[in-house]
Design a protein around this motif. Structure first.
Motif, PDB file in Angstrom:
ATOM      1  N   ILE A 186     -45.039 130.197 144.655  1.00  0.00           N
ATOM      2  CA  ILE A 186     -46.299 130.182 143.906  1.00  0.00           C
ATOM      3  C   ILE A 186     -46.887 128.770 143.898  1.00  0.00           C
ATOM      4  N   GLY A 187     -46.013 127.757 143.853  1.00  0.00           N
ATOM      5  CA  GLY A 187     -46.479 126.375 143.914  1.00  0.00           C
ATOM      6  C   GLY A 187     -47.222 126.070 145.205  1.00  0.00           C
ATOM      7  N   MET A 188     -46.787 126.687 146.299  1.00  0.00           N
ATOM      8  CA  MET A 188     -47.456 126.455 147.582  1.00  0.00           C
ATOM      9  C   MET A 188     -48.843 127.079 147.607  1.00  0.00           C
ATOM     10  N   VAL A 189     -49.036 128.163 146.876  1.00  0.00           N
ATOM     11  CA  VAL A 189     -50.375 128.739 146.746  1.00  0.00           C
ATOM     12  C   VAL A 189     -51.290 127.723 146.065  1.00  0.00           C
ATOM     13  N   ALA A 190     -50.803 127.098 144.990  1.00  0.00           N
ATOM     14  CA  ALA A 190     -51.589 126.095 144.270  1.00  0.00           C
ATOM     15  C   ALA A 190     -51.853 124.864 145.133  1.00  0.00           C
ATOM     16  N   ASP A 191     -50.967 124.606 146.106  1.00  0.00           N
ATOM     17  CA  ASP A 191     -51.169 123.469 147.009  1.00  0.00           C
ATOM     18  C   ASP A 191     -52.348 123.677 147.951  1.00  0.00           C
ATOM     19  N   MET A 192     -52.676 124.933 148.259  1.00  0.00           N
ATOM     20  CA  MET A 192     -53.664 125.213 149.313  1.00  0.00           C
ATOM     21  C   MET A 192     -54.959 125.853 148.809  1.00  0.00           C
ATOM     22  N   TRP A 193     -54.935 126.410 147.594  1.00  0.00           N
ATOM     23  CA  TRP A 193     -56.126 127.068 147.062  1.00  0.00           C
ATOM     24  C   TRP A 193     -56.446 126.545 145.672  1.00  0.00           C
ATOM     25  N   GLU A 194     -57.720 126.401 145.385  1.00  0.00           N
ATOM     26  CA  GLU A 194     -58.161 126.068 144.037  1.00  0.00           C
ATOM     27  C   GLU A 194     -58.010 127.301 143.141  1.00  0.00           C
ATOM     28  N   PRO A 195     -57.948 127.112 141.817  1.00  0.00           N
ATOM     29  CA  PRO A 195     -57.729 128.247 140.917  1.00  0.00           C
ATOM     30  C   PRO A 195     -58.691 129.410 141.124  1.00  0.00           C
ATOM     31  N   ASP A 196     -59.953 129.129 141.404  1.00  0.00           N
ATOM     32  CA  ASP A 196     -60.931 130.199 141.614  1.00  0.00           C
ATOM     33  C   ASP A 196     -60.659 131.009 142.872  1.00  0.00           C
ATOM     34  N   ASP A 197     -59.953 130.419 143.827  1.00  0.00           N
ATOM     35  CA  ASP A 197     -59.773 131.046 145.140  1.00  0.00           C
ATOM     36  C   ASP A 197     -58.345 131.538 145.382  1.00  0.00           C
ATOM     37  N   GLN A 198     -57.496 131.472 144.368  1.00  0.00           N
ATOM     38  CA  GLN A 198     -56.079 131.754 144.576  1.00  0.00           C
ATOM     39  C   GLN A 198     -55.711 133.236 144.529  1.00  0.00           C
ATOM     40  N   ALA A 242     -32.922 133.837 159.918  1.00  0.00           N
ATOM     41  CA  ALA A 242     -34.138 134.014 160.718  1.00  0.00           C
ATOM     42  C   ALA A 242     -35.346 133.397 160.004  1.00  0.00           C
ATOM     43  N   VAL A 243     -35.492 133.680 158.707  1.00  0.00           N
ATOM     44  CA  VAL A 243     -36.665 133.151 157.995  1.00  0.00           C
ATOM     45  C   VAL A 243     -36.556 131.640 157.809  1.00  0.00           C
ATOM     46  N   GLN A 244     -35.340 131.123 157.680  1.00  0.00           N
ATOM     47  CA  GLN A 244     -35.189 129.670 157.567  1.00  0.00           C
ATOM     48  C   GLN A 244     -35.630 128.987 158.859  1.00  0.00           C
ATOM     49  N   LEU A 245     -35.261 129.578 159.985  1.00  0.00           N
ATOM     50  CA  LEU A 245     -35.631 129.006 161.278  1.00  0.00           C
ATOM     51  C   LEU A 245     -37.148 129.017 161.473  1.00  0.00           C
ATOM     52  N   VAL A 246     -37.785 130.149 161.146  1.00  0.00           N
ATOM     53  CA  VAL A 246     -39.238 130.244 161.287  1.00  0.00           C
ATOM     54  C   VAL A 246     -39.932 129.262 160.339  1.00  0.00           C
ATOM     55  N   HIS A 247     -39.429 129.182 159.118  1.00  0.00           N
ATOM     56  CA  HIS A 247     -40.009 128.257 158.145  1.00  0.00           C
ATOM     57  C   HIS A 247     -39.899 126.812 158.620  1.00  0.00           C
ATOM     58  N   ALA A 248     -38.770 126.472 159.207  1.00  0.00           N
ATOM     59  CA  ALA A 248     -38.540 125.090 159.637  1.00  0.00           C
ATOM     60  C   ALA A 248     -39.578 124.629 160.651  1.00  0.00           C
ATOM     61  N   PHE A 249     -40.010 125.529 161.545  1.00  0.00           N
ATOM     62  CA  PHE A 249     -40.908 125.131 162.632  1.00  0.00           C
ATOM     63  C   PHE A 249     -42.369 125.528 162.409  1.00  0.00           C
ATOM     64  N   ALA A 250     -42.620 126.482 161.520  1.00  0.00           N
ATOM     65  CA  ALA A 250     -43.988 126.996 161.378  1.00  0.00           C
ATOM     66  C   ALA A 250     -44.700 126.519 160.126  1.00  0.00           C
ATOM     67  N   VAL A 251     -43.959 125.965 159.160  1.00  0.00           N
ATOM     68  CA  VAL A 251     -44.570 125.609 157.882  1.00  0.00           C
ATOM     69  C   VAL A 251     -44.541 124.095 157.681  1.00  0.00           C
ATOM     70  N   PRO A 252     -45.693 123.465 157.527  1.00  0.00           N
ATOM     71  CA  PRO A 252     -45.731 122.023 157.241  1.00  0.00           C
ATOM     72  C   PRO A 252     -45.597 121.773 155.740  1.00  0.00           C
ATOM     73  N   GLU A 253     -45.513 120.526 155.374  1.00  0.00           N
ATOM     74  CA  GLU A 253     -45.508 120.167 153.958  1.00  0.00           C
ATOM     75  C   GLU A 253     -46.884 120.451 153.360  1.00  0.00           C
ATOM     76  N   THR A 254     -46.899 120.961 152.125  1.00  0.00           N
ATOM     77  CA  THR A 254     -48.177 121.266 151.460  1.00  0.00           C
ATOM     78  C   THR A 254     -48.342 120.540 150.132  1.00  0.00           C
ATOM     79  N   ARG A 255     -47.280 119.975 149.584  1.00  0.00           N
ATOM     80  CA  ARG A 255     -47.370 119.301 148.289  1.00  0.00           C
ATOM     81  C   ARG A 255     -48.282 118.088 148.407  1.00  0.00           C
ATOM     82  N   SER A 256     -49.324 118.014 147.588  1.00  0.00           N
ATOM     83  CA  SER A 256     -50.374 117.005 147.759  1.00  0.00           C
ATOM     84  C   SER A 256     -49.855 115.581 147.594  1.00  0.00           C
ATOM     85  N   THR A 257     -48.992 115.316 146.601  1.00  0.00           N
ATOM     86  CA  THR A 257     -48.522 113.944 146.393  1.00  0.00           C
ATOM     87  C   THR A 257     -47.697 113.452 147.572  1.00  0.00           C
TER      88      THR A 257
END
Length: 538
Positions: A186-198, A242-257
């Motif tokens: 859920i934190g990653m949703v907040a990293d990429m969308w504003e409250p109105d768009d989440q 399997a999901v750990q492997l996909v996450h490792a290569f397909a997902v970048p960091e999203t935390r703003s700080t």
């Protein structure tokens, strides 16, 4: 009709509930393109300059270089991987139920003792999800999720090789406490969308959470029928790996700080020597006092905030029903001669119910977006409970229907309890989605703690349900009682009537409740100070 008297028009016009737009109306404080956002000078951002001359980057300075600026395709690619991660974590909680009978035979233990493995994982999951939250906010979502997935996968190995049942209990506890769960997703949703768009993104993640719990018994039925009990854990390991492997290569960091720190380092290399990220200027990255405050806040809000307490209990009760069904489906459907696989497939109507509920939110979300485009101040957070006013009663209706369709042949066809279980699933999804969405809108930067209480209640109560469900169905009315399947579910239906009442109370009286909330009023003050942009408090 007026908004206060008709569901068609949601509660309107409460100042403290202004939802900030994605981009500030003051163009000088919010870059409108990625190119513009790269030019940071003392003159443009004097408020970020410290006494030592160093400039601290903020979200406003680099808005389009952060997760908010990702393309729609990139955001939903990331979210699809996170969907799979969340499914795998919830899959681990439910597929274990198919190991109850094999474990009793393997280790000569009672069924109730075997269920401890499911209970302890869920209770540990409830706690672990909160323990991971501060670390993901400080060090980033990517490394924390990778570490969590790695540890969860590692603890599957001693389960699969277990020489005794004690090993399974210990490893299941460690696996549960290692699961980061919704606190990070859920934190990653907040990293990429504003409250109105989440809302679309939140609805998608909620689907992954509830859906993973139902995929477990469907796949587990085939494992139980054709494979040994050890494969129950190897399947969890294969999916988790399997999901750990996909996450490792397909997902970048999203935390703003964390991203701001990287952007600052990049700019210093390019010649802007006095630009730094927020974490780079901290004397201490994260003290144990700060960690304890973050860990304590979800429990504080759960106890002291009526909205969090009652809606979390409602959500937890609803989720516990699903885990009750994991144990009750077998005695109910065996009346029609259902075997292991047929009973597993009987969970498909619940999955269908989740999909129907997910899709049902689309027109509601679209309507809210149109209203906010016309007037950003028009909708209060209570508007996000509107659809739940109509779908929550399906839980009680579904329970009553399921109860008295459990009479079995020749009175009832087997399709009848499946239809009512679908109604319960629709209500369960809508309850989870609407309560999470409402808490995000009500508590803003404190929503992680508020929704943490929700997740805590869901997983904890589901864990307890794993222990009481079978004894309740087997022992209700005494040995040999003819309606021992009908009355327990009827009891749950009656309880459902009372636990859904807060939905209607908060829909009409929510603004008054939030006026007395320390967290909600702090959010209102922050938003006034921040103008139209969101309050970016961690």
């Amino acid at each position: 009709m007026a908004a206060s008297s008709a569901p068609q028009q949601e509660p309107l016009g409460h100042e403290s509930e202004q939802e900030p737009k994605q981009v500030s109306e003051d163009s000088s404080s919010a870059p409108v393109s990625g190119e513009d956002s790269k030019d940071v000078t003392d003159e443009k951002h004097p408020s970020h300059q410290r006494e030592d001359g160093k400039i601290e980057l903020s979200e406003d300075d680099c808005y389009n270089e952060l997760g908010f600026g990702f393309s729609t395709f990139k955001k939903w690619t990331i979210l699809s991987v996170i969907f799979a991660v969340q499914v795998s974590m919830n899959f681990n909680t439910s597929i274990y139920a198919n190991n109850i009978i094999p474990l009793t035979e393997e280790f000569t233990i009672s069924g109730q003792a075997a269920r401890v493995g499911q209970m302890i994982f869920l209770v540990a999951y409830a706690i672990g999800s909160e323990l991971w939250a501060p670390w993901s906010e400080e060090f980033g979502r990517w490394p924390v999720l990778q570490l969590s997935l790695f540890l969860v996968n590692i603890w599957q190995i001693p389960c699969g090789l277990a020489p005794n049942f004690g090993t399974i209990i210990v490893a299941r506890f460690l696996g549960g406490i290692s699961s980061a769960g919704g606190s990070v997703t859920i934190g990653m949703v907040a990293d990429m969308w504003e409250p109105d768009d989440q809302q679309y993104a939140v609805a998608f993640i909620v689907l992954s959470s509830v859906g993973g719990s139902i995929v477990g018994p469907i796949i587990g039925a085939f494992q139980q029928r054709y494979l040994s009990w050890r494969w129950n854990f190897w399947i969890q390991l294969i999916l988790g790996g399997a999901v750990q492997l996909v996450h490792a290569f397909a997902v970048p960091e999203t935390r703003s700080t964390v991203m701001l720190d990287k952007i600052a380092k990049k700019r210093r290399k390019a010649g802007e020597t006095n630009v730094y990220g927020p974490n780079e200027l901290k004397e201490k990255r994260l003290s144990w006092k700060e960690v304890s405050v973050i860990w304590y806040r979800p429990f504080q809000m759960f106890v002291k905030e009526p909205i969090v307490l009652w809606l979390s209990l409602l959500s937890g009760f609803s989720d516990a029903l699903i885990f009750t069904f994991l144990e009750s489906f077998q005695p109910v459907y065996e009346q029609w001669g259902f075997g292991i696989i047929a009973t597993g497939l009987a969970f498909i109507p619940i999955l269908i119910g989740y999909l129907i509920a997910w899709i049902s939110f689309f027109p509601v979300i679209r309507k809210h977006q149109k209203i906010r485009k016309r007037d950003p101040d028009a909708l209060q957070p209570e508007a996000r409970l509107w659809w739940l006013l109509f779908t929550a009663p399906l839980e009680t209706i579904g329970l009553f229907g399921f109860a008295w369709c459990s009479l079995g042949p020749p009175h009832v066809h087997w399709i009848a309890p499946m239809i009512f279980s679908c109604l319960i699933a629709i209500a369960n999804y809508c309850i989870y989605m609407a309560t999470i969405d409402y808490m995000i809108a009500s508590y803003g930067p404190y929503s992680a703690s508020a929704t943490g209480g929700n997740a805590l209640a869901r997983d904890f109560l589901a864990g307890i349900a794993a222990m009481y469900s079978v004894p309740m169905y087997e022992g209700f009315g005494g040995k040999g009682y003819r309606l021992h399947l009908e009355w327990p579910t009827t009891f749950l239906a009656i309880v459902a009537i009372f636990v859904t009442i807060p939905i209607y109370v908060f829909y009409w009286k929510g603004p008054e409740v939030r006026k007395r909330s320390k967290f909600a009023q702090t959010l209102a003050s922050d938003r006034k100070a921040a103008g139209s942009r969101r309050a970016s408090k961690v």
